[in-house]
Design a protein around this motif. Sequence first.
Motif, PDB file in Angstrom:
ATOM      1  N   VAL A 165      -8.979   4.204  -9.072  1.00 55.32           N
ATOM      2  CA  VAL A 165      -7.740   4.986  -9.024  1.00 55.32           C
ATOM      3  C   VAL A 165      -7.958   6.123  -8.032  1.00 55.32           C
ATOM      4  CG1 VAL A 165      -6.088   6.369 -10.328  1.00 55.32           C
ATOM      5  CG2 VAL A 165      -7.239   4.436 -11.440  1.00 55.32           C
ATOM      6  N   LEU A 166      -7.087   6.224  -7.037  1.00 59.70           N
ATOM      7  CA  LEU A 166      -7.237   7.230  -5.976  1.00 59.70           C
ATOM      8  C   LEU A 166      -5.964   8.054  -5.857  1.00 59.70           C
ATOM      9  CD1 LEU A 166      -8.747   8.408  -3.493  1.00 59.70           C
ATOM     10  CD2 LEU A 166      -7.699   6.580  -2.133  1.00 59.70           C
ATOM     11  N   ALA A 167      -6.124   9.381  -5.909  1.00 55.09           N
ATOM     12  CA  ALA A 167      -5.012  10.312  -5.708  1.00 55.09           C
ATOM     13  C   ALA A 167      -5.243  11.070  -4.411  1.00 55.09           C
ATOM     14  CB  ALA A 167      -4.906  11.280  -6.887  1.00 55.09           C
ATOM     15  N   VAL A 220      -0.558   8.198  -4.778  1.00 55.11           N
ATOM     16  CA  VAL A 220      -1.508   7.670  -5.768  1.00 55.11           C
ATOM     17  C   VAL A 220      -1.505   6.157  -5.684  1.00 55.11           C
ATOM     18  CG1 VAL A 220      -2.126   7.543  -8.220  1.00 55.11           C
ATOM     19  CG2 VAL A 220      -1.089   9.630  -7.311  1.00 55.11           C
ATOM     20  N   GLN A 221      -2.691   5.588  -5.716  1.00 54.88           N
ATOM     21  CA  GLN A 221      -2.794   4.135  -5.735  1.00 54.88           C
ATOM     22  C   GLN A 221      -3.936   3.718  -6.650  1.00 54.88           C
ATOM     23  OE1 GLN A 221      -3.395   3.844  -1.449  1.00 54.88           O
ATOM     24  NE2 GLN A 221      -5.465   3.067  -1.838  1.00 54.88           N
ATOM     25  N   ALA A 222      -3.815   2.520  -7.182  1.00 54.84           N
ATOM     26  CA  ALA A 222      -4.833   2.000  -8.082  1.00 54.84           C
ATOM     27  C   ALA A 222      -4.941   0.498  -7.916  1.00 54.84           C
ATOM     28  CB  ALA A 222      -4.500   2.347  -9.534  1.00 54.84           C
ATOM     29  N   ARG A 261      -1.970  -3.953  -9.026  1.00 52.88           N
ATOM     30  CA  ARG A 261      -1.869  -2.847  -8.066  1.00 52.88           C
ATOM     31  C   ARG A 261      -0.822  -1.841  -8.534  1.00 52.88           C
ATOM     32  NH1 ARG A 261      -5.663  -3.892  -3.797  1.00 52.88           N
ATOM     33  NH2 ARG A 261      -5.490  -6.067  -3.166  1.00 52.88           N
ATOM     34  N   TYR A 262      -1.131  -0.581  -8.267  1.00 53.61           N
ATOM     35  CA  TYR A 262      -0.169   0.505  -8.500  1.00 53.61           C
ATOM     36  C   TYR A 262      -0.037   1.291  -7.204  1.00 53.61           C
ATOM     37  CZ  TYR A 262       1.771   4.991  -9.980  1.00 53.61           C
ATOM     38  OH  TYR A 262       2.544   6.124 -10.084  1.00 53.61           O
ATOM     39  N   LEU A 263       1.201   1.669  -6.868  1.00 53.10           N
ATOM     40  CA  LEU A 263       1.462   2.516  -5.705  1.00 53.10           C
ATOM     41  C   LEU A 263       2.602   3.451  -6.082  1.00 53.10           C
ATOM     42  CD1 LEU A 263       0.510   2.886  -2.746  1.00 53.10           C
ATOM     43  CD2 LEU A 263       2.415   1.435  -2.052  1.00 53.10           C
ATOM     44  N   GLY A 264       2.280   4.731  -6.216  1.00 53.42           N
ATOM     45  CA  GLY A 264       3.297   5.674  -6.663  1.00 53.42           C
ATOM     46  C   GLY A 264       2.897   7.102  -6.368  1.00 53.42           C
ATOM     47  N   THR A 265       3.321   8.000  -7.244  1.00 56.93           N
ATOM     48  CA  THR A 265       3.082   9.432  -7.003  1.00 56.93           C
ATOM     49  C   THR A 265       2.510  10.156  -8.209  1.00 56.93           C
ATOM     50  OG1 THR A 265       5.362   9.958  -7.658  1.00 56.93           O
ATOM     51  CG2 THR A 265       4.959   9.561  -5.314  1.00 56.93           C
TER      52      THR A 265
END
Length: 298
Positions: A165-167, A220-222, A261-265
Amino acid sequence: MTAYQPIATHSSGHRFDTERRWAASLSLGFEARSEGGAEPVTRMVRRRHTGPLRVQRPFYPEGKHGCCHVYLLHPPGGLVSGDQLRIEATVAEGGHTLLTTPAAAKLYKADSHGVAWAQHTRLQVAKDATLEYLPQETIAFDGSRGEQTTTIELESGAETLGWEVLALGRPASELPFATGALEQRFHLSLDGKPLWLERQLLDPAHRRFTGHWGQGGATVQATLWAVGLSDEAAAIEALREQLPDHNRWAVTRRRGVLLLRYLGTERNEAWALCEQAWHLLRPMLTGLPAHTPRIWLT
């Protein structure tokens, strides 16, 4: 430990080597051992380190013969220019280990010379062994420059479940990730044959960073992965039915690798999504219910 190296230029144009390097490494080994004729217990049989990388003693919150939980500790709490971290973990046949971290990792702004940091993680899982790699999130400060690689080497019959998980930046403090450059690489193989290879460059100056066809301005992505599921289609259906219904995540499978996958804020949203997915997938993968590490609750 400080070693002096000449600066080298990475193929992407960023300087991913350093004049002065602070190196730290951690190498762990786990084996399933029978003790007194009872069921095998996964023991940490190798622990070698240099620099500021450590582990706490193994925990067995799921029972003496359950999964071996280990917390990876990096007392400085983050990476600065010139830091070089290497983490290696090997789980031998029949073992079951869960690796996590006690807090979010921080990637600090590069120095005035733009010198980068690097973190390399190598995970090896033998036949009939299981490794869960569940670090807490990573926060990249504005101006950070570095390279992060994750290499997972599996033997036939091995199981693994993990996430990253990367912010980017600190939007709540009005400090976006406006400068700097990060490179992420994933390499997952089975019996030496690649199953999932990925390289991602995160550069705020590139059109991809804000373009709807790329990062789209997301901060933010995971990525969550699972290998060894007996019924990937059923696992995907369960995730689609039980995870929150929104367009910031998607799940797929390819060559025996399930990828979410997650792509958001929202950092908390990404973490909660991955944790909920883990609670759903772990019983399908290992036959065991998810047991939340105590360190996540402190």
